[in-house]
Write an enzyme that holds these catalytic residues in place. Structure first.
Site, mmCIF file in Angstrom:
data_model
loop_
_atom_site.group_PDB
_atom_site.id
_atom_site.type_symbol
_atom_site.label_atom_id
_atom_site.label_comp_id
_atom_site.label_asym_id
_atom_site.label_seq_id
_atom_site.Cartn_x
_atom_site.Cartn_y
_atom_site.Cartn_z
ATOM 1 C CB CYS A 161 -0.917 0.001 1.218
ATOM 2 S SG CYS A 161 -1.799 -1.555 1.441
ATOM 3 C CG HIS B 92 -2.159 4.515 4.756
ATOM 4 N ND1 HIS B 92 -2.010 4.362 3.393
ATOM 5 C CD2 HIS B 92 -2.291 3.249 5.253
ATOM 6 C CE1 HIS B 92 -2.048 3.082 3.074
ATOM 7 N NE2 HIS B 92 -2.228 2.382 4.181
ATOM 8 C CD GLU C 297 -2.175 7.919 8.653
ATOM 9 O OE1 GLU C 297 -1.662 8.650 7.777
ATOM 10 O OE2 GLU C 297 -3.134 7.157 8.419
ATOM 11 C CE LYS D 75 -5.578 4.355 1.392
ATOM 12 N NZ LYS D 75 -4.686 5.504 1.637
ATOM 13 C CG HIS E 84 -6.326 0.777 0.669
ATOM 14 N ND1 HIS E 84 -5.368 1.381 -0.115
ATOM 15 C CD2 HIS E 84 -5.641 0.208 1.715
ATOM 16 C CE1 HIS E 84 -4.174 1.191 0.417
ATOM 17 N NE2 HIS E 84 -4.318 0.491 1.526
ATOM 18 C CG PHE F 263 -0.294 -5.627 4.364
ATOM 19 C CD1 PHE F 263 -0.849 -4.841 5.353
ATOM 20 C CD2 PHE F 263 -1.109 -6.551 3.735
ATOM 21 C CE1 PHE F 263 -2.179 -4.967 5.711
ATOM 22 C CE2 PHE F 263 -2.440 -6.690 4.074
ATOM 23 C CZ PHE F 263 -2.982 -5.889 5.061
#
Length: 412
Positions: free
Chosen positions: A164, A303, A314, A335, A340, A399
């Protein structure tokens, strides 16, 4: 070595809220949700029913039917965005040293739809009977390769695969490539098309995806009821140029890229480091790279995936780095509208961040209803905001512990 200045002179995107930059930005400003019931396959026997799909895009007409047959959907979407970006930039390739023009396009997963189709065909016809185009359709670098071929760019051509974080890594790496003198022009960004049964099943099995049926309560970053991300598909492509090169040809300039950070949590294959330590360090690295003090940042495109761990982590990272200034920061997740887009997310969000700087408009985090004490930031709930912003960050956390952040500056 002199560090050269780098600017954004072209942008293109296809994503769940629009099939162009102007259409997408109008939707984002209006707070429109691009998430809906999956139409690309039958979900009757699957838990996840919603996704952010690209809608009404004639890829055969845009790219040529003969060519699209040789490309996975992620490459098709990336090329559609690249076509808009190149036209938008006004770059005259006949006047360029194409050996100094490069491509850096990310994909987190690559040709997953082709993988599934090839497996079905192989089982039915025998494994030697799969398409001769299968391999060049599935490999993640093929969107970049097609762009280089299409536009004749003979400089560095590569693909960042950092889950991502890939789209932001691609923009950041392209920025450094130009800044450090290796080229004048870089096409960069990402493309993804993982709204396919095999990919969706895999993410569902790991409990990463939202399983509800209400599109307006599906991707809800920072909300206490968030329960997983919503898969999106699409692409974002930007043209970066060395400043004097752009000025010499009279290019319009959207924003300046001034800093980039990239690091790894080195902690876990899917979960962020406790307290968002890696994300905080990555943002600090990006600010230091741009010579920017934390208190000068006005806005962060987060994010913000709508997963319990990511959003709290975050938020903690932002508090760690910015201290008291975190209370003054505007932080939102687009998002909430697009879902996403994995390896394309950071590129699309870089486009939205550049437009936010240029227009003085901060996108909302839509769908927000239930406050979470662990996400106590000014997340611009539900309605976008007119605000003068000069410095903005865009974050991506992937990830494998991959973190990336870029710093954009308003172009005056």
């Amino acid at each position: 070595m002199e560090k050269r200045r780098v600017v954004i002179t072209g942008m293109g995107t296809v994503n769940p809220v629009g099939n162009s930059v102007s259409e997408s930005w109008a939707a984002v400003k209006a707070g429109k949700c691009g998430i809906g019931p999956i139409t690309r396959y039958d979900t009757a026997n699957m838990k996840v029913k919603l996704a952010g799909e690209v809608k009404g895009l004639d890829l055969d007409g845009l790219l040529g039917k003969r060519e699209t047959k040789k490309m996975d959907r992620f490459t098709q979407l990336a090329l559609a965005a690249a076509e808009e970006c190149m036209a938008d930039s006004g770059l005259n390739r006949d006047q360029e040293n194409l050996e100094r023009c490069g491509v850096l396009i990310s994909s987190g997963i690559g040709g997953f739809e082709t993988v599934g189709q090839a497996h079905q065909r192989g089982e039915a016809r025998g494994w030697d009977g799969v398409s001769p185009f299968m391999i060049p359709m599935i490999i993640s670098n093929m969107a970049a390769g097609h762009m280089a071929i299409r536009y004749g760019f003979k400089g560095m051509c590569s693909c960042v695969v950092t889950a991502c974080a890939g789209g932001t890594n691609a923009v950041g790496d392209a920025f450094r490539h130009i800044r450090d003198g290796y080229g004048e022009v870089m096409l960069c960004g990402g493309g993804e098309a993982a709204v396919v049964p095999l990919a969706m099943g895999g993410f569902t099995a790991m409990k990463a995806l939202h399983e509800g049926s209400d599109p307006l309560r599906a991707s809800i970053p920072f909300d206490a009821e968030r329960s997983g991300f919503v898969m999106g598909e699409g692409a974002g492509v930007l043209l970066l140029e060395e400043l004097r090169h752009a000025q010499a040809r009279g290019a319009k300039i959207y924003a300046e890229v001034i800093g980039y950070g990239a690091n790894c949590d080195a902690h876990h294959i899917t979960a962020p480091a406790p307290g968002g330590a890696g994300g905080a360090a990555c943002m600090a690295q990006a600010l230091a790279d741009g010579g920017i003090a934390p208190e000068t940042v006005d806005y962060i495109n987060a994010h913000g995936t709508s997963t319990p761990l990511n959003d709290a982590s975050e938020t903690a990272a932002i508090h760690t780095l910015f201290g008291d200034h975190a209370r003054k920061l505007m932080v939102s997740s687009t998002k909430s509208m697009t879902g996403h887009l994995l390896g394309a997310a950071g590129a699309v969000e870089a486009i939205f961040t550049a437009l936010a700087l240029g227009e003085g408009f901060v996108p909302a985090t839509i769908g927000y209803q239930v406050p979470d004490p662990a996400c106590d930031l000014d997340i611009i709930p539900n309605r976008g905001r007119q605000a003068e912003i000069k410095i903005a960050l865009s974050n991506s956390l992937g990830f494998g512990g991959h973190n990336a952040a870029i710093v954009l500056k308003k172009w005056d």
